[in-house]
Every structure is written in structure tokens, then in C-alpha cells.
Scaffold this motif. Structure first.
Motif, PDB file in Angstrom:
ATOM      1  N   GLU A  43       0.809  -1.343  -0.010  1.00 17.53           N
ATOM      2  CA  GLU A  43      -0.149   0.065  -0.079  1.00 17.53           C
ATOM      3  C   GLU A  43       0.861   1.316  -0.009  1.00 17.53           C
ATOM      4  O   GLU A  43       0.254   2.318  -0.315  1.00 17.53           O
ATOM      5  CB  GLU A  43      -0.851   0.094   1.140  1.00 17.53           C
ATOM      6  N   ASN A  44       2.334   1.183   0.316  1.00 20.63           N
ATOM      7  CA  ASN A  44       2.922   2.346   0.502  1.00 20.63           C
ATOM      8  C   ASN A  44       3.946   2.472  -0.656  1.00 20.63           C
ATOM      9  O   ASN A  44       4.612   3.633  -0.883  1.00 20.63           O
ATOM     10  CB  ASN A  44       3.624   2.437   1.771  1.00 20.63           C
ATOM     11  N   ASN A  45       4.171   1.452  -1.379  1.00 22.70           N
ATOM     12  CA  ASN A  45       5.386   1.195  -2.422  1.00 22.70           C
ATOM     13  C   ASN A  45       4.912   0.981  -3.739  1.00 22.70           C
ATOM     14  O   ASN A  45       4.093   0.017  -3.903  1.00 22.70           O
ATOM     15  CB  ASN A  45       6.277   0.036  -2.044  1.00 22.70           C
ATOM     16  N   PHE A  46       5.199   1.807  -4.554  1.00 23.70           N
ATOM     17  CA  PHE A  46       4.595   1.607  -6.163  1.00 23.70           C
ATOM     18  C   PHE A  46       5.910   1.979  -6.933  1.00 23.70           C
ATOM     19  O   PHE A  46       6.709   2.772  -6.680  1.00 23.70           O
ATOM     20  CB  PHE A  46       3.427   2.360  -6.576  1.00 23.70           C
ATOM     21  N   PHE A  47       6.002   1.498  -8.380  1.00 22.42           N
ATOM     22  CA  PHE A  47       7.091   1.569  -9.047  1.00 22.42           C
ATOM     23  C   PHE A  47       6.331   1.698 -10.632  1.00 22.42           C
ATOM     24  O   PHE A  47       5.403   1.178 -10.802  1.00 22.42           O
ATOM     25  CB  PHE A  47       7.754   0.268  -9.041  1.00 22.42           C
ATOM     26  N   GLN A  48       7.002   2.646 -11.350  1.00 16.56           N
ATOM     27  CA  GLN A  48       6.460   3.120 -12.554  1.00 16.56           C
ATOM     28  C   GLN A  48       7.603   2.925 -13.619  1.00 16.56           C
ATOM     29  O   GLN A  48       8.796   3.478 -13.422  1.00 16.56           O
ATOM     30  CB  GLN A  48       5.836   4.594 -12.660  1.00 16.56           C
ATOM     31  N   PHE A  49       7.221   2.512 -14.824  1.00 21.66           N
ATOM     32  CA  PHE A  49       8.246   2.533 -15.965  1.00 21.66           C
ATOM     33  C   PHE A  49       7.427   2.847 -17.327  1.00 21.66           C
ATOM     34  O   PHE A  49       6.427   2.503 -17.517  1.00 21.66           O
ATOM     35  CB  PHE A  49       8.800   1.024 -16.095  1.00 21.66           C
ATOM     36  N   TYR A  50       8.203   3.818 -17.781  1.00 26.83           N
ATOM     37  CA  TYR A  50       7.726   4.398 -19.234  1.00 26.83           C
ATOM     38  C   TYR A  50       8.315   4.104 -20.280  1.00 26.83           C
ATOM     39  O   TYR A  50       8.094   4.443 -21.641  1.00 26.83           O
ATOM     40  CB  TYR A  50       7.760   5.999 -18.969  1.00 26.83           C
ATOM     41  N   GLY A  51       9.166   3.214 -20.118  1.00 29.67           N
ATOM     42  CA  GLY A  51      10.083   2.724 -21.288  1.00 29.67           C
ATOM     43  C   GLY A  51      11.050   3.652 -21.725  1.00 29.67           C
ATOM     44  O   GLY A  51      11.476   4.564 -20.946  1.00 29.67           O
TER      45      GLY A  51
END
Length: 136
Positions: free
Chosen positions: A127-135
């Protein structure tokens, strides 16, 4: 016609152990803490996929939701759900951090989507950690 975006969320459960063969056992413990547990640990991940592109004049959609679901099911969920990521060939030469999971899911989906372009993949680990990748 202007671009539009369609996003969808999926859930998968997987385990991993954060451990780098290039680090000593002590350095692994310091770097990864409890995530270096030799028995691994698991997460209930939420994978968010955003597809962008031109709206098809006939369907009114960027990508058909059921088509996206099929691609994610076959390419991501069937591969990673209820597995230990450390044993997947895509993680044999990289630590299965959630950053690397996010990048890997992006790369797997990029070649599998029949319409639209993959804008990003976002992975919520907790609930506290997220990761995002755009290429790129």
C-alpha cells in the motif's frame, strides 16, 4: 484525431528473494535487509497498464478491453502469478526487485499489444510502495 488513454489494473501474487550474486552475503543483508531472507517472501502485486493511441473511428476505442485482458493474462499473469520470480528466465541475470518486475512487464507487453502503444506500467508492491516504468 487526438490521442486517448485506457488503463486497467490486474492482480498477481508472486514471491522473490532480493539477492545479488555480485555482492557478498553481508552486503546483500545490508542492501536488502529482510527482503534477503533465503526463503524469500511474497507480495500481492497490483499491475496497472496504460495504453494510449488514436481512437479507432469504427470502435471508438484505443484498444478493446477484452483484447488487453487477453494479452495481459497470457503474457504476464500466466507467467508470473503464483511463482517465485527468481526462477523465471527473465530474472536469471537480474535481481527480481519490483523495479525490475515493472521494467520486465513493460518489455513483455510492448511486443504483445496489437493496438495502441504502451504508455507505462505501474506496479504496486504494498500500500506504500509503487514503481512505474515508461520505457525508453
Amino acid at each position: 484525431m487526438d490521442s486517448a488513454y485506457f488503463g486497467r489494473r490486474y492482480m498477481l501474487s508472486a514471491s522473490h528473494r532480493l539477492h545479488s550474486d555480485s555482492l557478498s552475503d553481508e552486503a546483500n543483508r545490508v542492501t536488502y535487509g529482510k527482503c534477503n531472507n533465503p526463503h524469500g517472501h511474497g507480495h500481492n502485486y497490483v499491475i496497472e497498464v496504460l495504453v494510449g493511441g488514436l481512437v479507432d473511428l469504427d470502435t471508438g476505442m484505443v484498444i478493446n478491453m477484452s483484447t488487453l485482458d487477453e494479452v495481459v493474462q497470457k503474457s504476464v499473469l500466466e507467467r508470473f502469478d503464483h511463482t517465485n520470480l527468481n526462477f523465471d528466465p527473465l530474472f536469471l541475470n537480474q535481481v527480481p526487485t519490483t523495479e525490475n518486475l515493472c521494467r520486465t512487464v513493460y518489455k513483455v507487453l510492448t511486443g504483445a499489444l496489437p493496438a495502441g502503444r504502451l504508455e507505462y506500467v505501474r506496479v504496486e508492491e504494498t500500500e506504500n510502495n509503487f514503481f512505474q516504468f515508461y520505457g525508453g
